[in-house]
Design an enzyme around this catalytic site. Structure first.
Site, PDB file in Angstrom:
ATOM      1  N   THR A   1       0.869  -1.185   0.000  1.00 41.59           N
ATOM      2  CA  THR A   1       0.000   0.000   0.000  1.00 41.59           C
ATOM      3  C   THR A   1       0.903   1.232   0.000  1.00 41.59           C
ATOM      4  O   THR A   1       2.130   1.115   0.168  1.00 41.59           O
ATOM      5  CB  THR A   1      -0.896   0.040   1.252  1.00 41.59           C
ATOM      6  OG1 THR A   1      -0.064   0.282   2.392  1.00 41.59           O
ATOM      7  CG2 THR A   1      -1.655  -1.261   1.456  1.00 41.59           C
ATOM      8  N   ASP A   2       0.304   2.399  -0.142  1.00 48.56           N
ATOM      9  CA  ASP A   2       1.108   3.620  -0.097  1.00 48.56           C
ATOM     10  C   ASP A   2       1.784   3.786   1.257  1.00 48.56           C
ATOM     11  O   ASP A   2       2.900   4.290   1.361  1.00 48.56           O
ATOM     12  CB  ASP A   2       0.228   4.849  -0.387  1.00 48.56           C
ATOM     13  CG  ASP A   2      -0.186   4.882  -1.858  1.00 48.56           C
ATOM     14  OD1 ASP A   2       0.446   4.163  -2.664  1.00 48.56           O
ATOM     15  OD2 ASP A   2      -1.147   5.600  -2.178  1.00 48.56           O
ATOM     16  N   CYS A   3       1.079   3.365   2.317  1.00 47.75           N
ATOM     17  CA  CYS A   3       1.667   3.521   3.655  1.00 47.75           C
ATOM     18  C   CYS A   3       2.542   2.335   4.047  1.00 47.75           C
ATOM     19  O   CYS A   3       3.406   2.451   4.915  1.00 47.75           O
ATOM     20  CB  CYS A   3       0.578   3.770   4.689  1.00 47.75           C
ATOM     21  SG  CYS A   3      -0.883   2.753   4.485  1.00 47.75           S
ATOM     22  N   TYR A   4       2.315   1.172   3.424  1.00 44.49           N
ATOM     23  CA  TYR A   4       3.110  -0.032   3.699  1.00 44.49           C
ATOM     24  C   TYR A   4       3.562  -0.611   2.356  1.00 44.49           C
ATOM     25  O   TYR A   4       2.968  -1.556   1.841  1.00 44.49           O
ATOM     26  CB  TYR A   4       2.284  -1.074   4.466  1.00 44.49           C
ATOM     27  CG  TYR A   4       1.919  -0.672   5.876  1.00 44.49           C
ATOM     28  CD1 TYR A   4       2.877  -0.730   6.885  1.00 44.49           C
ATOM     29  CD2 TYR A   4       0.635  -0.258   6.194  1.00 44.49           C
ATOM     30  CE1 TYR A   4       2.551  -0.375   8.184  1.00 44.49           C
ATOM     31  CE2 TYR A   4       0.299   0.098   7.489  1.00 44.49           C
ATOM     32  CZ  TYR A   4       1.273   0.034   8.485  1.00 44.49           C
ATOM     33  OH  TYR A   4       0.942   0.386   9.756  1.00 44.49           O
ATOM     34  N   PRO A   5       4.609  -0.033   1.751  1.00 48.30           N
ATOM     35  CA  PRO A   5       4.937  -0.396   0.366  1.00 48.30           C
ATOM     36  C   PRO A   5       5.533  -1.793   0.181  1.00 48.30           C
ATOM     37  O   PRO A   5       5.464  -2.355  -0.902  1.00 48.30           O
ATOM     38  CB  PRO A   5       5.955   0.684  -0.032  1.00 48.30           C
ATOM     39  CG  PRO A   5       6.493   1.227   1.240  1.00 48.30           C
ATOM     40  CD  PRO A   5       5.447   1.063   2.280  1.00 48.30           C
TER      41      PRO A   5
END
Lengths: 387, 148
Positions: A128-132
């Site tokens: 994800t954008d927060c957990y790439p």
């Protein structure tokens, strides 16, 4: 009638004056001197059990990697853990089996962690954008991860049915190996030492009760799953078969492999031998009578595992006095009996808890809320079942 | 009279010998076969009770060695790892011969090697895998007959 409060007992524990007996000692004292003497002279009775408790597992928090990952599939030594919670939290269940390694499951991973061994963590993620990050592999040790606490949905069953097999083939079950044609009877209890059999109406055990869990201090978190206190009782108030249960919580990091052992039941799967002990405050004569319970006062129901149905046929009731003698009579025939729960470890646990209290290291706790006194079990019907 | 329980291990080239015949005829022993296991082309294992005069048993055992057969006393049939054992008692459920017993008041697992027939049921009944059997182990070093 002599009555005490938990606060008064704790004051005596602090002063090093509390009289603490193990449950078998309390039963012996009641037999010799009577229940009144136990009520007057004894402050606390300690219990213990060390049996296979399948409904156990641990929440783990692995810490954040750089770049960070929101783990969606987690394996520990190839045993899948549930990761459908926050980014680096997971729950590893005791009975979860390894993807490849035979006879190895979640309980074995937890025991290895407890023994200080490194465990291979493999995790994947969709990114994800927060957990790439999309995958990570690392060797973790118990001391290096943030949290590891047991949170067990169902432990310390108040009594449990004994098992026999009428069929013509050997059955490999969570109640051990059951030989064909009534070849043996297996039972799982610590009997007169068992925590919930020494306070059968749960007068002193509720949410927040402090106890011995796996060699450390733990707590009652809730009633356990399948909590069934409405089970019929005998003249001593003891339910004749599985009844109340506890959901327990405690810090895995503080536990000891002496009271925490992975198990594998042939043909069934993994489980966890776990030590649980609960102190029962002897507040009055009624509780003194409860802790004076003997193996002969506790009966359980014998079930035929040869019939693969939810309601297995009952073949009668037997006392633990009979079951622990090594053989019982069924239809006029002697059948050998065997325990699955370690009587020896149960006594070690009751003695250790007694020692903690005598040394002032363990104070009793008031329950924050009582456990349900009435509850029965619901069954699960399949979609195509004719009602 | 004396009774001894032993396991005989035959190497691939020795398992066609009429061993029990010689034990009975030449040494006057009462032979009771408790368990036999033969893996063709590999090895054979035989668990026996031998009953007879002590001198005859000793002579019979040295005859077996001279035939290249490895003899193991029954004490070594199963091995219990006491560090792993939690004294639960699950193994006693399947032990027909009651070599494994767990009883009040100590509730310590007790093993009587003289009763063990090496059936192996306890190995898989033990939830912590603390029991190991030597019965089916491969022959460690099979000495040639002339060196035995």
């Amino acid at each position: 009638m002599a009555t005490k409060t938990i606060a008064e007992i704790n004051e005596k524990i602090r002063r090093g004056e509390a009289v603490v007996l193990t449950a078998d000692q309390a039963a012996a004292m009641a037999k010799e001197q009577g229940v009144k003497a136990v009520a007057q002279q004894v402050d606390v009775v300690t219990t213990g059990t060390f049996g296979p408790m399948c409904s156990s597992g641990a929440f783990l928090n692995f810490g954040h990697s750089d770049p960070p990952i929101k783990m969606s599939r987690v394996h520990l030594n190839d045993v899948p853990a549930y990761a459908g919670i926050a980014a680096v939290d997971a729950y590893l269940g005791a009975t979860e089996l390894s993807d490849g390694r035979p006879e190895y499951g979640g309980a074995h991973v937890l025991e290895e962690l407890l023994r200080g061994k490194a465990v291979r963590l493999r995790a994947t993620a969709y990114g994800t954008d927060c957990y790439p990050r999309s995958q990570i592999e690392s060797d973790i040790r118990l001391a290096d991860i943030n949290e590891a606490f047991l949170f067990n949905p169902r432990n310390a069953y108040q009594n449990y049915g004994a098992a026999v097999n009428s069929s013509s083939r050997t059955l490999r079950t969570y109640m051990g190996t059951l030989l064909p044609k009534f070849g043996n009877v297996n039972y799982s209890t610590s009997g007169c030492l068992s925590p919930l059999l020494n306070d059968p109406y749960l007068r002193t055990i509720g949410i927040g009760t402090k106890l011995f869990l796996g060699g450390a201090q733990g707590y009652v978190a809730w009633n356990g799953t399948q909590h069934n206190p409405s089970r019929p009782r005998n003249e001593h108030g003891i339910p004749v078969g599985g009844a109340a249960t506890l959901s327990l919580i405690g810090d895995l990091k503080a536990m000891s492999p002496d009271f925490f052992r992975a198990a594998y039941f042939d043909g069934y799967g993994a489980s966890l031998f776990l030590g649980v002990g609960i102190p029962i405050p002897v507040l009055d004569e009624d509780l003194a009578r409860c802790v004076a319970v003997t193996d002969h006062d506790i009966q359980t129901t014998l079930f035929d595992y040869g019939v693969a149905e939810r309601n297995r046929p009952s073949l009668g009731t037997y006392s633990y006095g009979e079951l622990k003698s090594g053989q019982i009579l069924l239809n006029g025939k002697k059948i050998r009996t065997a325990p699955l729960s370690s009587q020896k470890k149960a006594l070690v646990i009751a003695k250790q808890l007694k020692g903690w209290i005598e040394q002032g290291d363990f104070l009793l706790s008031e329950a924050v809320a009582p456990l349900p006194q009435q509850a029965t079990l619901h069954a699960l019907n399949s979609k195509d079942e004719v009602k | 009279m004396k009774r001894e329980r032993v396991t005989l291990r035959f190497s691939p080239d020795a398992y066609d010998k009429a061993i029990t015949y010689h034990l009975v005829r030449d040494y006057g022993l009462v032979v009771n076969i408790l368990r036999a296991e033969i893996t063709p082309g590999q090895q054979g294992n035989l668990l026996l009770d031998l009953e007879g005069e002590p001198a005859d048993i000793t002579a019979a055992l040295s005859y077996l060695s001279s035939e290249g057969i490895k003899v193991t006393p029954s004490e070594r049939q199963i091995v219990i790892d006491k560090d792993s054992c939690v004294d639960c008692g699950a193994c006693t459920a399947v032990c027909f011969s009651q070599a494994l017993l767990i009883r009040a008041p100590e509730w310590d697992l007790a093993f009587d090697p003289d009763r063990c027939i090496a059936c192996g049921l306890c190995l898989s009944a033990c939830p912590v895998r603390a029991i190991h059997s030597k019965f089916s182990d491969p022959i460690e070093e099979a000495p040639p007959a002339d060196e035995a």
